[in-house]
Every structure is written in structure tokens, then in C-alpha cells.
Design a protein around this motif. Structure first.
Motif, PDB file in Angstrom:
ATOM      1  N   TYR A  26      16.442  83.554 100.907  1.00  0.00           N
ATOM      2  CA  TYR A  26      15.049  83.278 101.236  1.00  0.00           C
ATOM      3  C   TYR A  26      14.650  81.846 100.900  1.00  0.00           C
ATOM      4  N   ASP A  27      15.604  81.044 100.412  1.00  0.00           N
ATOM      5  CA  ASP A  27      15.294  79.651 100.089  1.00  0.00           C
ATOM      6  C   ASP A  27      15.096  78.832 101.365  1.00  0.00           C
ATOM      7  N   ALA A  28      14.509  77.669 101.194  1.00  0.00           N
ATOM      8  CA  ALA A  28      14.299  76.771 102.339  1.00  0.00           C
ATOM      9  C   ALA A  28      15.629  76.430 103.001  1.00  0.00           C
ATOM     10  N   THR A  29      16.642  76.224 102.162  1.00  0.00           N
ATOM     11  CA  THR A  29      18.017  76.069 102.661  1.00  0.00           C
ATOM     12  C   THR A  29      18.779  77.313 102.220  1.00  0.00           C
ATOM     13  N   PRO A  30      18.893  78.321 103.099  1.00  0.00           N
ATOM     14  CA  PRO A  30      19.457  79.608 102.693  1.00  0.00           C
ATOM     15  C   PRO A  30      20.878  79.478 102.146  1.00  0.00           C
ATOM     16  N   ARG A  31      21.153  80.277 101.139  1.00  0.00           N
ATOM     17  CA  ARG A  31      22.488  80.286 100.550  1.00  0.00           C
ATOM     18  C   ARG A  31      23.486  80.883 101.540  1.00  0.00           C
TER      19      ARG A  31
END
Length: 375
Positions: A36-41
């Protein structure tokens, strides 16, 4: 006809142990939340390890085609562990849906690549489509494939698309490289980003036709997916129950563990009974499908009509009984609620499966409460 055996074999338990250890090491909850991060894992290496090193990509593929020659029982064990970890891996979309469709259509080359883990595929149908539903959206013409398919699971992780398309004489099955000319992928912002969805569009896209009569192959893939999804839903519910039970034993309020209060005991006792039924129905669906039992379709409809609701209920209880911490982003309970709600709508709603179950066992079908209005 053989009798149902709902117990896990030593081989299945060994498979479970290997998959669980991988997810414990590589997919802890804080890492999964990174989708859900801006740069997804990126979990591509986790999938590669699961598919190649553990060999689960070829579980349903016969040994002569490079697979493990296993059954839906083993695949169900993997899905239980995927549910327990809400692991963002495309096992359901590639190793189940796409693989089963290709196998039933008579493919050998692409299936071999999938079994070896060299490639990952996605079946180009909406995740919400129910078994028995007519496939529309893509046309097979002399110029190539043309059309749109919405809310397809597994596209983000795939490099190959298995596309049902309407041809002159009926439903055909085609294989398309994701980077082929005319393919456009539009990721969809969805509730559950651990199983990302995407819209696909095709514009005169070149393809390889696998089968000119693919209706049965696609229907079989959807039946298999619905039967096995119940095991993932059970895995989600099991984690929620186990985690909540451990929490209420440890969390103290007014000098007492909150699990000692009668209201909490009753809620967890009810949930435990519900999970027992979910476990039985999910396991029975996998076992009957593995044996080709006459009850396989009934078992799948029963499991899907029950396990989706059970997983959502368990996730809701997990959040509520954890109190304030259950509502925080840092605690992983929200991941399980999102996966449970998303899966509840996959392969048709609970009402759709209950209606199908009623047809199969000659019971009258009630009106869909979602479409019934009060006078």
C-alpha cells in the motif's frame, strides 16, 4: 467411488511447513503492508522461490509435462497458507486458473513453462465472474484479438495472458505475451492490494490459439478456482481467530484478562464453531474436486456460500476484539479484512453460490436480498 478423507497426509503437512516457513521469513505482516506504499513493495522473488524452489507452480500439472502431478488437495494446503499470510503471490491466478484452463484445452508447451516457474500467467476474466457465466468482452478476428476485460487478477505479476475470446464458432482460448502489440494494462485501485487487479484492452493483438472449443476449459478453471478459494478464505479466518484468541488471553483490563469475560468467551466460541464448519466445507471441496467426485460441484458451491462470509466475520471480530490497536494501520488486521472482503466477491457472491447449490440439490431458490426492494 472412494470415500472422502478430510485429514491431511504427511506429504501435505510437509508442504504446509515449507510454505509457512517461507512466508514467515519473507512475508511478515509489516512487509505485506508495503503493497500500500506509494512505491509498492515487490514480492516477485517470494513468488519465484515459491514457484521454482518449492515447485508449487506445477502442483496441478502432470509429471510428464514437468509438473508435480499433485491434486487439488495439495493446492488447497498452499492456499490455506497464502490466506494465513495474506501473501501477495499469484498462485491462484497462475498455478490454478490459467494452468487448469490450459490443461483442459490440451496445451502442453505453455503449461510446461508455467510448471517450471519460468513464466507466470493470468486468465483474462474478471475475478468476480462465477462458474457457468458466459464469457464476453474479447473477440478473435482475422486481425487479432480485440476487446476489453475488467478487474483481472494476477496481471501485475504475469508475463503471459491466457485469453478466452469469442471466435466464429464459439469460445476460443488464446495465449498472448503481456508485451505484445495492442495490449494495454490499467492497474485498478482496489480494496485489497495484496491481490492487485487490472483492466486489459486488446487492439488487433497477435496471439497463439490453443483451442477452438474452450468453453469447457474455462468453466473448469473457474470451478477449480471457486473450490480452492475456500481454502484460502479458511486460512484468513484461522489467522484472525488464532491471533485474537492469543490477544484476549494476554490483554488485561481492570486487572483481568479480557478473555475471561463471558461476552468475549461467547463471541470466540461462536467463531470457533463457525471456523470448524468452514474448515470442513473447504477441505471437502478440495477433496471431492481432487477425486473427480460427483459431488464436486455441490461441494464447491457449499464451500463458497459459507467460507467467504466466515472469513469476513472472523476478520471483523479480530478488529473489534483487539480494540483500538485493531483499527491502526500498523497492526495487520486490516490486511485480513481487505482480503476477506475481496475474496467474498470472487467467483460470484455468496448468494450466487447458494442459488446454484439450491439448483443442484433441488431446492427452491429465494430472491436475491441485494436486488429486493421494500414496498
Amino acid at each position: 467411488m472412494s470415500t472422502a478423507d478430510l485429514l491431511y497426509s504427511d506429504t501435505e503437512e510437509a508442504l504446509r511447513d515449507s510454505v509457512r516457513r517461507l512466508f514467515t521469513d519473507r512475508c511478515p505482516p509489516d512487509a505485506v503492508a508495503g503493497v500500500y506504499d506509494a512505491t509498492p513493495r515487490d514480492f516477485a522473488q517470494v513468488w519465484k522461490t515459491l514457484a521454482v524452489d518449492l515447485g508449487v507452480a506445477g502442483l496441478l500439472v502432470p509429471e510428464e509435462l514437468g509438473g508435480a502431478g499433485a491434486t487439488a488437495r495439495e493446492a488447497a494446503v498452499v492456499l490455506e497458507e497464502i490466506g494465513r499470510a495474506v501473501a501477495p503471490v499469484p498462485f491462484l491466478s497462475s498455478a490454478v486458473l490459467a494452468t487448469v484452463a490450459l490443461l483442459r484445452a490440451g496445451d502442453t508447451e505453455t503449461v510446461r513453462e508455467l510448471a517450471e516457474g519460468n513464466r507466470t500467467a493470468a486468465l483474462a476474466v474478471p475475478l468476480s465472474i462465477a462458474p457457468g457465466t458466459s464469457i464476453t468482452g474479447v473477440l478473435a478476428t482475422d486481425r487479432g484479438l480485440t476487446g476489453i476485460v475488467t478487474s483481472v487478477a494476477g496481471v501485475v505479476e504475469a508475463d503471459l495472458l491466457v485469453v478466452p475470446a469469442l471466435g466464429p464458432e464459439g469460445l476460443e482460448l488464446h495465449v498472448v505475451d503481456l508485451d505484445a502489440c495492442g495490449v494495454a494494462v490499467a492497474p485498478v485501485l482496489s480494496l485489497d492490494m495484496t491481490r492487485p487487479l487490472a483492466d486489459l484492452s486488446f487492439g488487433a493483438t497477435p496471439s497463439i490459439r490453443v483451442s477452438a472449443d474452450a468453453a469447457d476449459a474455462v468453466a473448469e478453471a473457474l470451478r477449480c478456482g471457486a473450490a480452492l478459494l475456500a481454502s484460502e478464505q479458511f486460512g484468513v479466518a484461522r489467522w484472525c481467530f488464532d491471533t485474537t484468541l492469543a490477544y484476549v488471553k494476554d490483554r488485561k483490563q481492570f486487572g483481568r484478562a479480557i478473555g475471561s469475560y463471558q461476552a468475549i468467551k461467547h463471541r470466540l466460541a461462536d467463531l470457533w464453531l463457525e471456523l470448524g464448519s468452514a474448515a470442513s466445507s473447504a477441505r471437502y471441496a478440495a477433496d471431492t474436486y481432487a477425486r473427480g467426485d460427483d459431488d464436486a460441484e455441490i461441494a464447491a458451491a457449499l464451500a463458497q456460500s459459507y467460507c467467504g462470509d466466515a472469513a469476513v466475520h472472523a476478520a471483523e471480530e479480530c478488529i473489534q476484539l483487539h480494540g483500538g490497536i485493531g483499527m491502526t494501520w500498523e497492526y495487520p488486521a486490516h490486511l485480513y479484512l481487505k482480503r476477506a472482503k475481496s475474496s467474498q466477491l470472487a467467483f460470484g457472491t455468496g448468494y450466487r453460490h447458494r442459488a446454484r447449490l439450491a439448483e443442484l440439490i433441488d431446492l427452491p431458490v429465494s430472491a436475491d436480498p441485494a436486488t429486493t426492494t421494500r414496498s
